[in-house]
Design an enzyme around this catalytic site. Sequence first.
Site, short mmCIF file in Angstrom:
data_model
loop_
_atom_site.label_atom_id
_atom_site.label_comp_id
_atom_site.label_asym_id
_atom_site.label_seq_id
_atom_site.Cartn_x
_atom_site.Cartn_y
_atom_site.Cartn_z
N SER A 532 0.85 -1.19 0.00
CA SER A 532 0.00 0.00 0.00
C SER A 532 0.89 1.25 0.00
O SER A 532 1.67 1.43 -0.92
CB SER A 532 -0.96 -0.05 1.19
OG SER A 532 -2.01 0.86 1.01
N ASP A 612 -8.39 -5.41 -6.18
CA ASP A 612 -8.00 -4.26 -5.37
C ASP A 612 -8.58 -3.00 -5.99
O ASP A 612 -8.12 -2.53 -7.03
CB ASP A 612 -6.47 -4.17 -5.31
CG ASP A 612 -5.98 -3.15 -4.30
OD1 ASP A 612 -6.80 -2.35 -3.82
OD2 ASP A 612 -4.77 -3.15 -4.00
N HIS A 644 -6.90 -5.77 -1.82
CA HIS A 644 -5.76 -5.04 -1.27
C HIS A 644 -4.92 -5.95 -0.38
O HIS A 644 -3.72 -5.73 -0.22
CB HIS A 644 -6.26 -3.83 -0.50
CG HIS A 644 -5.27 -2.73 -0.36
ND1 HIS A 644 -4.59 -2.17 -1.43
CD2 HIS A 644 -4.81 -2.06 0.75
CE1 HIS A 644 -3.78 -1.22 -1.00
NE2 HIS A 644 -3.89 -1.13 0.31
#
Length: 678
Positions: A532, A612, A644
């Site tokens: 991320s 995602d 994600h």
Amino acid sequence: MLLAGLLHAQQPGMDVNALLSVVRLSDPQISPDGGTVAFVAQTIDVAANAKHNSIYTVPIAGGEPKLLGAGDRPRWASGGSKIVFDSDRNGSGQIWIMNADGTGAAQLTSLATEASDVTVAADSKHIIFTSEVFPDCGIDDACNKKALDAAKTAPHARIINSLLYRHWTTWQGARRSHLISAALDLSAGAASDFKDLTPGNREVPPFSLGGPDDYVISPNSQEVCFAMNTDEQPATSTNSDLFVVPIGGPIVGGEARKITNNPAADSSPQYSPDGKYLAWRAQQRPGYESDRWRLLVMDRATGTVTVLTDLLDRWVNSFTFSPDSRNIFFTATDRGRQAIQFLPVTGGAIQIAVNGDNTLDDMQLTRDGKTMVFTRQSGSEPVQIMRAASRGGAPVALTHFNDDLLRSHPTQPLEEMSTKGSEDAQIQSFVVKPPGFDPAQKYPAVILIHGGPEGEWGQSWSYRWNEQVFASAGYVVVMPNPRGSVGFGQKFIDDVNGDWGGRAYQDIMAVTDAVAALPYVDKDRIAAAGASYGGYMIDWILGHTDRFKCLVSHAGVFDLTGEAESTEELWFPIWEFGGMPWQNPEMYAKWSPNNYVKDFKTPTLVIHGELDFRIPYTQGLALFTALQMEKVPSRLLVFPDEGHWVLHPQNSLLWYQTVLDWLSTYEKATNDKQGPTN
């Protein structure tokens, strides 16, 4: 063959096979008489690629846990003689009830749109839960079933008229999450008289209703308070408010009554046991999801609101009232740890109830207020359910599911290191050494970079980036908390806003310098990995230094403009970069890793999930394309069924194996037995 090899491979310490054998404990609930704790235990079936939740009870005084059966979210009813819970044991997610010993299980709901996240009224006459209904149907099950059947034969296309049309891993359709109440007949083991507490919200934007921590029933069982975002543009808004509604539903033609007017987030409401107060968490700055979470309390009689933690420069995460309604117990992250604290409901000095080098949460107190039950975890120990005196004393473990596993696969302690970062700020890092550590040897190291950017590494157990697994493979693991990290004050968090590749990058490089100087680290074998925002930082590192042996970028942001224009929660880039790309193009250009591709040199593993929606997987594809075109050694791992996070057990095995193989390929020293082997 890969799975079979992984399952039977043996490594010292907590390897990935041991990690997937950990029993995952959660949601402790004290019975009304204070004698028993119900909780959930999740086990992993790698061969079936599945996770199984079961409900257990254990005496609060200690003893052997009793398995009650498959289910989730147990909630006591009928004075403790019954348990209401979520379950999909019949192939559909519904609400169930059973005796406290697990016998006599009966299904309470049979909704075509399913039901989950149940809560029981104190008098056990009502339950509330959520269901994804068609707004035109509300709680009319026949209408919902007809709409579901019609959707099966409709063209497989999406017509979209507004933003936030997808979220996390789900495309928004015609259904909305509604809060439902039902009358509970304990003698018959049945629910009836279903009422929609949030009706008529066809035009309310999607994903507006909060989660299971965002609704609660009053102690007199007459009222429900819930959090909901009703802004016209939810993709750019963090403005959830609190509403109250009779548990039997709003009056005909009426609606829930809003009781807050804060333009930022209000969430997690709780009533005091005597019903005199309502407490909740709130932020002050609209549009900023990482603003400080404060603890507020309202006197229900006068409407007066008091901010209890205005002087505490830390986020309040969870809280609960004492049984006498005089104090509120809460948790707050501080320097990688989370203690249980308390203060008077009228305001005053904060005191510590339980602390230590761990993360404590999920606290509940017995009705006499003398005993507290909570969860405890650390970087070297998964979640255990604990008991302690509410005003202090040594905690006692009520669960021992993982004791044998931890004895056969011992974990390593988290050590702490402080480094002077940018602007002379002290940057905390946690260090984990390999099993059988020999200070006379030179080890490869891996720097793990957390996401957020407003996140943190700390004394908590992770299944997705478990430091023990990396250490067991032979690495010195270093986890820095640079600018943006939570637990060091709000200014430290805010310092990353509009400065993504600035001070945080300098902090991480300062930590890397310190790691390279450690006598037991091989300075020529240091890697970095992150997901991320951590993946963004890996992408940024690619264009700004070649000091790392190799890199791992998971779900990283590569092109800031493309990310802002394709992500779902638009309030995030708007806050972080001062608007959308066409409003502040210089900011996006300055901090976007894709503008530095010509300087890419370091071998990089790129990982992404096709589901995602937070950071769309095209970001990973673009990064891999750039690496390949620049002839930088690189590999791409794409999961079609992950978002994600990597959540499926077999995918988790593959993820760890691929990452460790990549690190080993570039960090393994020639003829050096201290290098990791996989």
